[in-house]
Write a protein that holds these residues in place. Structure first.
Motif, short mmCIF file in Angstrom:
data_model
loop_
_atom_site.label_atom_id
_atom_site.label_comp_id
_atom_site.label_asym_id
_atom_site.label_seq_id
_atom_site.Cartn_x
_atom_site.Cartn_y
_atom_site.Cartn_z
N VAL A 168 0.84 -1.21 0.00
CA VAL A 168 0.00 0.00 0.00
C VAL A 168 0.87 1.25 0.00
O VAL A 168 0.64 2.20 -0.77
CB VAL A 168 -0.94 0.01 1.22
N ILE A 169 1.90 1.27 0.84
CA ILE A 169 2.79 2.44 0.94
C ILE A 169 3.53 2.65 -0.37
O ILE A 169 3.63 3.78 -0.87
CB ILE A 169 3.77 2.24 2.11
N ALA A 170 4.06 1.56 -0.94
CA ALA A 170 4.82 1.67 -2.19
C ALA A 170 3.94 2.19 -3.33
O ALA A 170 4.36 3.05 -4.12
CB ALA A 170 5.43 0.33 -2.55
N ARG A 171 2.72 1.68 -3.41
CA ARG A 171 1.81 2.14 -4.46
C ARG A 171 1.52 3.63 -4.32
O ARG A 171 1.47 4.37 -5.32
CB ARG A 171 0.50 1.35 -4.40
N ALA A 172 1.34 4.06 -3.07
CA ALA A 172 1.06 5.48 -2.84
C ALA A 172 2.25 6.34 -3.27
O ALA A 172 2.08 7.42 -3.86
CB ALA A 172 0.75 5.72 -1.36
N LEU A 173 3.45 5.88 -3.00
CA LEU A 173 4.65 6.62 -3.39
C LEU A 173 4.78 6.70 -4.91
O LEU A 173 5.10 7.75 -5.48
CB LEU A 173 5.89 5.95 -2.81
N LEU A 174 4.53 5.58 -5.57
CA LEU A 174 4.73 5.51 -7.02
C LEU A 174 3.63 6.21 -7.81
O LEU A 174 3.83 6.57 -8.97
CB LEU A 174 4.84 4.04 -7.45
#
Length: 381
Positions: A373-379
């Motif tokens: 979830v965090i990685a998707r938000a960053l990308l």
């Protein structure tokens, strides 16, 4: 730490005193007997804790996620089983609070806020844990009713619940957009409680199988519109993950406190082990992690109160849950290490704290899912 209002400071102090005087003496007994602690439910009722996060118009105190996190963190320092009860009351009612109709809110929320009703949040299935979209429970429209069939597992408080907030597919072809949410009352024909799991910890809060066989639910118990259930569940988790994280911070804090106290009194090689730099560095690292986790938790809670639908709140919620629960696992393990052989024995509390910390990394989305979830938000930014 975000600035607290005078009311929040009073709440924190009151719950801290309760945890120390009433809850801590019960923690080991609940772990040993595995019995649901109705006396703690009654204590929470008497002190209005179940209504912390409900608006005053529905019988609550008018607080928010920050207030609930303050209470749960303090309760967890006394008894993590008690913290599960308080957090579970919030999780099981969030669907109605955030997405329910006015009629549904007035019917159920005052009775949940008072503690008269205990709700259960029924999402997980045997083949649908982190992958909720794969759930197999079906809800088929039949006139003014939905007929629900399926099976849920690991449902906390199912055996004592008065109502269930439950998710099932109304249109399997639409996948996530085919999931709908319902309120099901205890005693509804076809609703049964199956296996009660034997767990590593939190033995006073039973995780149960819920069986649905041709359960007829009136149309007015549909929450929101058909197909909105998955998105409603995600909104709920944005507001509930900081609460799980607060419970983890409470566990980590008490483990740190126990380790510090033990290190001051345990004598080896002619001096307290707290005199050894190796132990001092362990304690320092534990304290750093606990305080960092606390800051993440209350930032996430603040953002959830401000706008739980925002991407910022969703990302902060996952960060807090992931970091705080990993911290709880690490700090409780380190506390056991400080205690040495005694830490492995049930006579001392750190053994139980380590067992209690583990589940926080799993519930409400594993920490691996949180990192996705965090990685998707960053990308996506």
């Amino acid at each position: 730490m975000i600035p607290l209002t005078e009311e929040q400071q009073m709440l924190q102090a009151m719950v801290r005193r309760m945890a120390r005087e009433k809850l801590k003496p019960r923690a080991a007994e609940i772990d040993n007997t595995g019995e649901f602690p109705w006396d703690i439910v009654e204590l929470f009722r008497e002190n209005g804790l179940f209504g912390i996060h409900f608006p005053e118009e529905y019988g609550g105190s008018g607080g928010g996620v920050v207030d609930l996190c303050l209470a749960v963190e303090e309760v967890a320092q006394g008894c993590s089983d008690a913290a599960v009860i308080l957090a579970g009351q919030a999780l099981g009612s969030k669907l109605i609070l955030l997405s329910g109709s006015e009629e549904q809110k007035r019917k159920y929320l005052p009775r949940i806020a008072s503690g008269e009703f205990i709700p259960a949040f029924a999402l997980t299935e045997p083949g649908a844990g982190s992958d909720n979209v794969s759930m197999q429970s079906r809800a088929v429209r039949d006139g003014d009713y939905y007929v629900i069939n399926g099976r849920k597992i690991f449902i906390t408080h199912a055996d004592v619940a008065d109502i269930f907030t439950l998710f099932a597919k109304t249109d399997p072809e639409k996948k996530a957009r085919g999931i709908s949410a319902f309120i099901i009352n205890k005693g509804t024909p076809g609703l049964g409680i199956g296996k009660i799991e034997k767990k590593m910890a939190h033995k006073g809060n039973h995780a149960c199988e819920v069986i649905l066989e041709d359960v007829r639910v009136p149309r007015e118990n549909l929450v929101g519109a058909e197909g909105e259930g998955f998105m409603e569940a995600m909104k709920i988790l944005t507001t509930s993950r900081p609460v799980t994280a607060a419970r983890a911070v409470g566990l980590a804090q008490v483990a740190l406190d126990e380790a510090v106290a033990y290190a001051k009194t345990r004598v080896q090689f002619g001096q307290p082990i707290a005199k050894f730099q190796g132990i001092q560095f362990m304690l320092a690292d534990m304290a750093i992690k606990v305080e960092a986790a606390r800051q993440l938790v209350y930032n996430a809670a603040f953002l959830a109160d401000r706008d739980y639908k925002s991407k910022e709140a969703q990302r902060a919620s996952s960060m807090a849950k992931c970091f705080a629960t990993d911290t709880a696992m690490q700090v409780t393990c380190d506390a056991v290490q400080v205690f040495g052989g005694y830490g492995y024995m049930r006579e001392y509390p750190v053994e139980r704290l380590m067992r209690e910390a583990k589940v926080t990394q799993i519930v409400e989305g594993t920490n691996q899912v949180q990192r996705v979830v965090i990685a998707r938000a960053l990308l996506e930014d």
